[in-house]
Write a protein that holds these residues in place. Structure first.
Motif, PDB file in Angstrom:
ATOM      1  N   ASP A  96       1.289   4.665  -9.302  1.00 43.41           N
ATOM      2  CA  ASP A  96       1.677   3.292  -8.987  1.00 43.41           C
ATOM      3  C   ASP A  96       0.713   2.277  -9.560  1.00 43.41           C
ATOM      4  OD1 ASP A  96       3.927   3.495  -6.746  1.00 43.41           O
ATOM      5  OD2 ASP A  96       2.538   5.167  -6.578  1.00 43.41           O
ATOM      6  N   ASP A  97      -0.515   2.724  -9.825  1.00 42.09           N
ATOM      7  CA  ASP A  97      -1.526   1.790 -10.318  1.00 42.09           C
ATOM      8  C   ASP A  97      -2.636   2.580 -11.011  1.00 42.09           C
ATOM      9  OD1 ASP A  97      -2.703  -0.638 -10.763  1.00 42.09           O
ATOM     10  OD2 ASP A  97      -2.863  -1.199  -8.643  1.00 42.09           O
ATOM     11  N   ARG A 111      -5.797  -3.840  -3.809  1.00 44.43           N
ATOM     12  CA  ARG A 111      -4.661  -3.114  -4.398  1.00 44.43           C
ATOM     13  C   ARG A 111      -4.073  -2.089  -3.415  1.00 44.43           C
ATOM     14  NH1 ARG A 111      -5.340  -2.136 -10.818  1.00 44.43           N
ATOM     15  NH2 ARG A 111      -6.612  -3.958 -11.292  1.00 44.43           N
ATOM     16  N   ALA A 114      -1.885  -3.985  -1.080  1.00 46.21           N
ATOM     17  CA  ALA A 114      -0.648  -4.439  -1.727  1.00 46.21           C
ATOM     18  C   ALA A 114       0.336  -3.272  -1.887  1.00 46.21           C
ATOM     19  CB  ALA A 114      -0.960  -5.050  -3.087  1.00 46.21           C
ATOM     20  N   HIS A 115      -0.169  -2.104  -2.297  1.00 43.35           N
ATOM     21  CA  HIS A 115       0.729  -0.957  -2.497  1.00 43.35           C
ATOM     22  C   HIS A 115       1.293  -0.441  -1.178  1.00 43.35           C
ATOM     23  CE1 HIS A 115       0.575  -0.462  -6.772  1.00 43.35           C
ATOM     24  NE2 HIS A 115      -0.715  -0.711  -6.744  1.00 43.35           N
ATOM     25  N   ALA A 117       1.803  -2.216   1.519  1.00 37.08           N
ATOM     26  CA  ALA A 117       2.780  -3.204   2.004  1.00 37.08           C
ATOM     27  C   ALA A 117       4.105  -3.039   1.253  1.00 37.08           C
ATOM     28  CB  ALA A 117       2.232  -4.609   1.813  1.00 37.08           C
ATOM     29  N   ARG A 118       4.012  -2.847  -0.048  1.00 36.20           N
ATOM     30  CA  ARG A 118       5.220  -2.687  -0.853  1.00 36.20           C
ATOM     31  C   ARG A 118       5.962  -1.402  -0.450  1.00 36.20           C
ATOM     32  NH1 ARG A 118       6.766  -0.077  -5.359  1.00 36.20           N
ATOM     33  NH2 ARG A 118       4.772   0.976  -5.351  1.00 36.20           N
ATOM     34  N   TYR A 119       5.184  -0.342  -0.250  1.00 32.41           N
ATOM     35  CA  TYR A 119       5.781   0.947   0.119  1.00 32.41           C
ATOM     36  C   TYR A 119       6.460   0.867   1.483  1.00 32.41           C
ATOM     37  CZ  TYR A 119       6.241   5.939   0.991  1.00 32.41           C
ATOM     38  OH  TYR A 119       6.740   7.168   1.265  1.00 32.41           O
ATOM     39  N   GLU A 120       5.795   0.183   2.424  1.00 31.08           N
ATOM     40  CA  GLU A 120       6.387   0.051   3.758  1.00 31.08           C
ATOM     41  C   GLU A 120       7.696  -0.733   3.720  1.00 31.08           C
ATOM     42  OE1 GLU A 120       3.068  -1.239   6.145  1.00 31.08           O
ATOM     43  OE2 GLU A 120       2.240   0.767   5.878  1.00 31.08           O
ATOM     44  N   ARG A 121       7.744  -1.755   2.858  1.00 29.80           N
ATOM     45  CA  ARG A 121       8.994  -2.513   2.713  1.00 29.80           C
ATOM     46  C   ARG A 121      10.094  -1.616   2.179  1.00 29.80           C
ATOM     47  NH1 ARG A 121       5.773  -6.596   0.710  1.00 29.80           N
ATOM     48  NH2 ARG A 121       6.350  -6.159  -1.434  1.00 29.80           N
ATOM     49  N   LEU A 122       9.717  -0.784   1.224  1.00 31.64           N
ATOM     50  CA  LEU A 122      10.655   0.134   0.577  1.00 31.64           C
ATOM     51  C   LEU A 122      11.196   1.151   1.576  1.00 31.64           C
ATOM     52  CD1 LEU A 122      10.810  -0.121  -2.561  1.00 31.64           C
ATOM     53  CD2 LEU A 122       9.676   2.086  -2.669  1.00 31.64           C
TER      54      LEU A 122
END
Ligand code: CA
Length: 229
Positions: A96-97, A111, A114-115, A117-122
């Motif tokens: 992912d990064d 980072r 951020a990852h 948070a993005r994963y939890e949204r997903l």
């Protein structure tokens, strides 16, 4: 609290990353060996992996590939060489990064956040995500039919699981033993309301810290049981 697994053989770097992540309330595990790290990533329950590229026994390329076959948790790859970043991208390993050493630990923490948070949204919007009930330290995974107390899995029989789940799904509602027996057991099943009492006792032994002072399933004398929330 999110769990971070650092697979890194340079102990000083791993410790520095760990210190910074712990300051942000992450739970951090370090593994210095590639093979052991891969095992921890697959069999443990990390929410994110920080993965060094050059490692003893199994390298980061292979580890990332193997993680991706089984899990879609964020993976941040770390390398000492800028050239490696292009290689990682080129291989399409699904990281992912990427970060090049030396990097600032606070940049890493930013980072990681951020990852996650993005994963939890997903995951939150994933209709295939497991249906989970979480009440204080108790976690019931309805999809996998598994129960955890403070992260530790407890083994439940089918009926114990059904009974606990039914009560937890209807908190603050008092059910009589008769009602519970009818809900959970088939009409023609052998047994009576004493079965309910026996099952409640067994469930309490698994989930309660002190069975004489239950925190989850309360006995309402002369009536039945209520799940406390
Ligand atoms: Ca290394």
């Amino acid at each position: 609290m999110s769990k971070i697994l650092i697979i890194e053989d340079e102990q000083a770097i791993a410790e520095l990353e760990k210190d910074y992540l712990e300051l942000s309330d992450f739970e951090v595990t370090i593994e210095g060996d590639g093979e052991k790290g891969l095992k921890k990533a697959l069999e443990g329950d990390p929410d994110l992996v920080i993965l060094d590229l050059m490692l003893p026994s199994v390298d980061g390329f292979e580890i990332c590939k193997e993680i991706r076959k089984k899990k879609d948790i964020p993976v941040i790859m770390v390398s000492a060489k800028k050239d490696d970043i292009d290689k990682i991208r080129g291989l399409g390993l699904g990281a992912d990064d990427y970060m090049t050493k030396p990097f600032s630990p606070s940049e890493l923490v930013a980072r990681v956040k951020a990852h996650l948070a993005r994963y939890e949204r997903l995951v939150g919007s994933n209709p295939n995500a497991n249906e989970i009930i979480e009440i204080r330290g108790l976690k019931i995974d309805k999809t996998a039919r598994r129960v955890y107390i403070d992260g530790e899995e407890k083994v439940f029989t089918n009926k114990e699981f059904d009974l606990l789940t039914f009560l937890a799904q209807n908190p603050n509602h008092v059910f009589t033993k008769e009602e519970l027996f009818r809900k959970i057991w088939d009409m023609d099943s052998i047994g009576d309301i004493a079965t309910v009492t026996v099952h409640i006792k067994k469930i309490r032994e698994k989930i309660e810290f002190d069975t004489s002072n239950p925190q989850y399933i309360e006995t309402i004398w002369g009536v039945g049981y209520r799940f406390k929330i």
